[in-house]
Design an enzyme around this catalytic site. Structure first.
Site, PDB file in Angstrom:
ATOM      1  N   HIS A  16       0.852  -1.179   0.000  1.00 55.82           N
ATOM      2  CA  HIS A  16       0.000   0.000   0.000  1.00 55.82           C
ATOM      3  C   HIS A  16       0.890   1.232   0.000  1.00 55.82           C
ATOM      4  O   HIS A  16       1.826   1.307   0.801  1.00 55.82           O
ATOM      5  CB  HIS A  16      -0.857   0.041   1.276  1.00 55.82           C
ATOM      6  CG  HIS A  16      -2.056  -0.830   1.209  1.00 55.82           C
ATOM      7  ND1 HIS A  16      -2.835  -1.128   2.299  1.00 55.82           N
ATOM      8  CD2 HIS A  16      -2.646  -1.485   0.171  1.00 55.82           C
ATOM      9  CE1 HIS A  16      -3.837  -1.916   1.941  1.00 55.82           C
ATOM     10  NE2 HIS A  16      -3.732  -2.150   0.658  1.00 55.82           N
ATOM     11  N   LYS A 119       2.499 -24.196   6.405  1.00 58.26           N
ATOM     12  CA  LYS A 119       1.438 -24.055   7.401  1.00 58.26           C
ATOM     13  C   LYS A 119       0.378 -25.144   7.194  1.00 58.26           C
ATOM     14  O   LYS A 119      -0.034 -25.810   8.144  1.00 58.26           O
ATOM     15  CB  LYS A 119       0.814 -22.655   7.259  1.00 58.26           C
ATOM     16  CG  LYS A 119      -0.381 -22.376   8.167  1.00 58.26           C
ATOM     17  CD  LYS A 119      -0.840 -20.924   7.998  1.00 58.26           C
ATOM     18  CE  LYS A 119      -2.115 -20.652   8.790  1.00 58.26           C
ATOM     19  NZ  LYS A 119      -2.485 -19.215   8.775  1.00 58.26           N
TER      20      LYS A 119
END
EC number: 6.3.4.4
Length: 402
Positions: A16, A119
């Site tokens: 961003h 994960k």
């Protein structure tokens, strides 16, 4: 009233650019709220964290005036760690895809996919592991590195060197790490706060709902708020969709309204469309309401923020993609399959351009009538009100409608 600003999923693959008081900051792992001295920023369990990347980002933004961020940042102890070898593997996988299929996914090579793979296969390493018994952590780290080396024989891992670095980072982040579930529970049940959750990647990059396989590896749609932070669904209030006045995409994947012509070039250069993370040119095209409607189906927007309206100021006419056709017939849904998506024809509505500078508009009445009509057309098609219109980079350039 204290503000908590949260990041929910993904890693430093998304970016961003935030402009405050004329200063331009680039954020990847930090929630954008880190600039606000009165806000607590929280990196949730759904985020995967590359610790060297976090401190690099801190340093870059400190150079731009960011102060005391360590006092305002909290990191969930359940967040997974991106190791340097995950990043190396990301690059190797892209090379492999290119060799086998003649095309890659266009990842940012930041190790995000491989970390989420660790994960999901339950071999990942979390922040809580790093801060517990380091001997135990080192063993698990070595096991994971060896596992990847057996899959990628050319992978070189400096095991001792990386462990040493991680040990150093462990002490740096220790004061910031908290049990994220308890932290969120307290935030929701303590003195009233404004809680803003930030998702970085676009809805169409969601692992479940995006343009698979050209997606990220996490849920960046609204469900990520619950899974990425541990917030119960009943606490989700307003859901704001942020959409540009035209459509862009970084990397490959189907893009039905793309304009590979002077219109696309104009949007690209006027909108300064470069990826914040990769520096890649963004592909540009007309606003695609089929995609926006689909994103609304998944997220349930209560209002929209329409940004970069000013980029369209110079156009004689503006097109809006309102429907997709397949073999001449309108289809009511957004196709899941990439090959089918490549084949759709876009049905456009054409509107006259306003040919007026909107950059100084500060309220609805300041916008040319043709620009107002463009905004109303979007609202009518999606059935969601536009609450903000952006006509420039700074905060002052946002017109609030209600």
């Amino acid at each position: 009233m204290q503000l908590t600003h949260e990041a929910l999923a993904g890693g430093n693959n998304a970016g961003h650019t935030v402009v405050v008081d004329g200063k331009e900051y680039d954020f990847h792992l930090f929630p954008s709220g880190i600039i606000n001295p009165n806000a607590i920023s929280f990196i949730g369990n759904g985020v995967v964290i590359h610790l060297p990347g976090l401190f690099e980002e801190a340093e870059t933004n400190e150079g731009k005036g960011l102060k005391d961020w360590e006092k305002r940042l909290i990191i969930s102890d359940r967040a997974h760690i991106v190791c340097d070898f995950h990043q190396a593997v990301d690059g190797l996988q892209e090379v492999q895809r290119e060799a086998q299929e003649g095309k890659n996914i266009g990842t940012t090579k930041k190790g995000i996919g491989p970390t989420y793979s660790s994960k999901a296969s339950r071999t990942g390493l979390r922040v809580c592991d790093l801060l517990a018994d380091f001997k135990e952590f080192s063993q698990r780290f070595k096991n994971l590195a060896h596992q990847y080396q057996s899959m990628f024989p050319s992978l070189v891992v400096d095991i001792e060197g990386e462990l040493e670095k991680l040990k150093m980072y462990a002490e740096k982040i220790r004061p910031m790490v908290r049990d994220g579930v308890y932290f969120m529970y307290e935030a929701l049940h303590g003195p009233p706060k404004k809680i803003l959750v930030e998702g970085a990647n676009a809805a169409l990059l969601d692992i479940d709902f995006g343009t698979y396989p050209f997606v990220t590896s996490s849920n960046c749609t609204v469900g990520g708020v619950c899974t990425g932070l541990g917030i119960p669904p009943q606490y989700i209030g307003e859901v704001y969709g942020v959409v540009k006045a035209y459509t862009t995409r970084v990397g490959i994947g189907a893009f039905p309204t793309e304009q590979i012509n002077e219109i696309g070039d104009l949007l690209q250069s006027r909108g300064y469309e470069w990826g914040v993370t990769t520096g890649r040119k963004r592909r540009c095209g007309w606003l695609d309401l089929v995609i926006l409607r689909y994103a609304h189906m998944v997220n349930g927007f209560t209002a929209l923020a329409l940004t970069k309206l000013d980029i369209l100021d110079v156009l004689d006419e503006i097109k809006i993609g309102v429907a997709y056709k397949l073999n001449g017939k309108r289809i009511p849904h957004f196709p899941a399959n990439q090959e089918i998506l490549q084949k759709v024809e876009v049905e456009y509505e054409t509107m006259p351009g306003w040919k007026t500078d909107t950059i100084n508009a500060r309220k609805w009445e300041d916008l040319p009538v043709k620009a107002q009509n463009y905004i109303r057309c979007i609202e009518n098609h999606i059935g969601v009100p536009v609450k903000w219109v952006g006509v420039g980079k700074s905060r002052e350039s946002i017109i609030q409608l209600f």
